[in-house]
Motif scaffolding. Sequence first.
Motif, PDB file in Angstrom:
ATOM      1  N   UNK A 168      -7.950  26.301 -18.621  1.00  0.00           N
ATOM      2  CA  UNK A 168      -6.995  26.453 -20.376  1.00  0.00           C
ATOM      3  C   UNK A 168      -6.372  25.652 -20.352  1.00  0.00           C
ATOM      4  N   UNK A 169      -6.121  25.558 -21.640  1.00  0.00           N
ATOM      5  CA  UNK A 169      -5.749  24.480 -21.497  1.00  0.00           C
ATOM      6  C   UNK A 169      -4.210  25.167 -22.080  1.00  0.00           C
ATOM      7  N   UNK A 170      -2.606  24.781 -22.268  1.00  0.00           N
ATOM      8  CA  UNK A 170      -2.117  25.743 -22.448  1.00  0.00           C
ATOM      9  C   UNK A 170      -1.965  24.900 -23.835  1.00  0.00           C
ATOM     10  N   UNK A 171      -0.961  24.853 -24.912  1.00  0.00           N
ATOM     11  CA  UNK A 171       0.428  24.060 -26.407  1.00  0.00           C
ATOM     12  C   UNK A 171       1.175  24.334 -25.450  1.00  0.00           C
ATOM     13  N   UNK A 172       1.857  24.710 -25.059  1.00  0.00           N
ATOM     14  CA  UNK A 172       3.353  24.251 -24.296  1.00  0.00           C
ATOM     15  C   UNK A 172       3.096  24.382 -22.465  1.00  0.00           C
ATOM     16  N   UNK A 173       3.451  23.224 -21.945  1.00  0.00           N
ATOM     17  CA  UNK A 173       3.285  23.684 -20.474  1.00  0.00           C
ATOM     18  C   UNK A 173       4.303  22.479 -20.129  1.00  0.00           C
ATOM     19  N   UNK A 174       5.126  23.040 -18.488  1.00  0.00           N
ATOM     20  CA  UNK A 174       6.358  22.300 -17.905  1.00  0.00           C
ATOM     21  C   UNK A 174       5.791  22.090 -16.657  1.00  0.00           C
ATOM     22  N   UNK A 175       6.508  21.231 -15.832  1.00  0.00           N
ATOM     23  CA  UNK A 175       5.922  21.255 -14.225  1.00  0.00           C
ATOM     24  C   UNK A 175       7.261  22.641 -13.391  1.00  0.00           C
ATOM     25  N   UNK A 176       6.032  22.761 -12.656  1.00  0.00           N
ATOM     26  CA  UNK A 176       7.094  23.980 -12.095  1.00  0.00           C
ATOM     27  C   UNK A 176       8.491  24.294 -11.881  1.00  0.00           C
ATOM     28  N   UNK A 177       8.577  22.992 -10.739  1.00  0.00           N
ATOM     29  CA  UNK A 177      10.319  22.971 -10.877  1.00  0.00           C
ATOM     30  C   UNK A 177      10.691  23.087 -11.967  1.00  0.00           C
ATOM     31  N   UNK A 178      10.507  22.917 -13.389  1.00  0.00           N
ATOM     32  CA  UNK A 178      11.472  22.897 -13.446  1.00  0.00           C
ATOM     33  C   UNK A 178      12.126  24.172 -14.807  1.00  0.00           C
ATOM     34  N   UNK A 179      10.990  25.494 -14.046  1.00  0.00           N
ATOM     35  CA  UNK A 179      11.355  25.989 -14.673  1.00  0.00           C
ATOM     36  C   UNK A 179      12.754  26.445 -13.643  1.00  0.00           C
ATOM     37  N   UNK A 180      13.800  27.704 -14.143  1.00  0.00           N
ATOM     38  CA  UNK A 180      14.622  27.692 -12.535  1.00  0.00           C
ATOM     39  C   UNK A 180      14.772  28.968 -13.244  1.00  0.00           C
ATOM     40  N   UNK A 181      15.787  30.004 -12.682  1.00  0.00           N
ATOM     41  CA  UNK A 181      16.293  30.801 -12.682  1.00  0.00           C
ATOM     42  C   UNK A 181      18.285  31.286 -13.345  1.00  0.00           C
ATOM     43  N   UNK A 182      18.355  31.763 -14.386  1.00  0.00           N
ATOM     44  CA  UNK A 182      19.342  31.783 -14.583  1.00  0.00           C
ATOM     45  C   UNK A 182      20.314  33.490 -15.029  1.00  0.00           C
ATOM     46  N   UNK A 183      20.741  34.229 -14.759  1.00  0.00           N
ATOM     47  CA  UNK A 183      21.129  35.405 -14.956  1.00  0.00           C
ATOM     48  C   UNK A 183      19.618  36.140 -15.060  1.00  0.00           C
ATOM     49  N   UNK A 184      18.701  36.018 -14.697  1.00  0.00           N
ATOM     50  CA  UNK A 184      18.184  36.724 -14.594  1.00  0.00           C
ATOM     51  C   UNK A 184      16.814  36.490 -14.662  1.00  0.00           C
TER      52      UNK A 184
END
Length: 245
Positions: A168-184
């Motif tokens: 599947x080719x998503x419209x928008x994707x980022x590297x996994x390490x770019x996603x952080x968690x703040x305030x859950x």
Amino acid sequence: KSTILTGRVMLNRDNTYAVRARFPGIVKRVNVRWGQQVNKGQVLAIIESNDSLLTYSVYAPRSGVVLERNTNVGDVATDNALFTIADLSTVWAEFHIFPRDLPLIKEQQIVNVHTLETNVNVKSKIDMLLPTADAASQTVIAIVPIPNESGVWRVGMIIEGHVDIGEKVPDVAVKEEAVQTMNERPVVFIKEDEKTYVIREVEIGESDGKYVEILAGLQLGEVYVSKGSFRIKADLLKSTAEHEH
């Protein structure tokens, strides 16, 4: 990237009918032959009821082809099927899905179905994956309806199906390490200039282990932080803690 399935052309079970006598009796007349096309309401046989000794007609419940004729004049009609009638204008391609392929196969996927010996082919969607596995082969059956007005798909034919399981080719994707968690909540840091970063809450989708699909919160072309995102998060948390003191 695709996977190849094998199977057979089968009757559309939703359009196959077993026709029985309403009351036990003697078969006085049979009006149809094996393979005959019949119309809904057509008289298939005449039965003389054992109880009343009156005759009554057995009618075709739907239009279709007589695939089985299990009675002759003089037979005793019981609760067994006298005829099997099937509407062959659609048939089912039934494919066997092995356990290794099951995670890749989903309902509504398009299958290119073709016969082994001829150039007959058609594209159709997987309508259903049966909820039970075949005890002998441990395969799951995928049902692909095929239009058959021309009659070229004959029940019993061995067939192959090619299923596109391309990534599947998503419209928008980022590297996994770019996603952080703040305030859950999942966030991505957007770079405004050399020293300024903006926290952006995002809605995430599927991940392949390297990239994460972004369903909402980030536009195509926006510059985000990947490798340094954890450090920026730590700095922000540290700065917040110092302000609280």
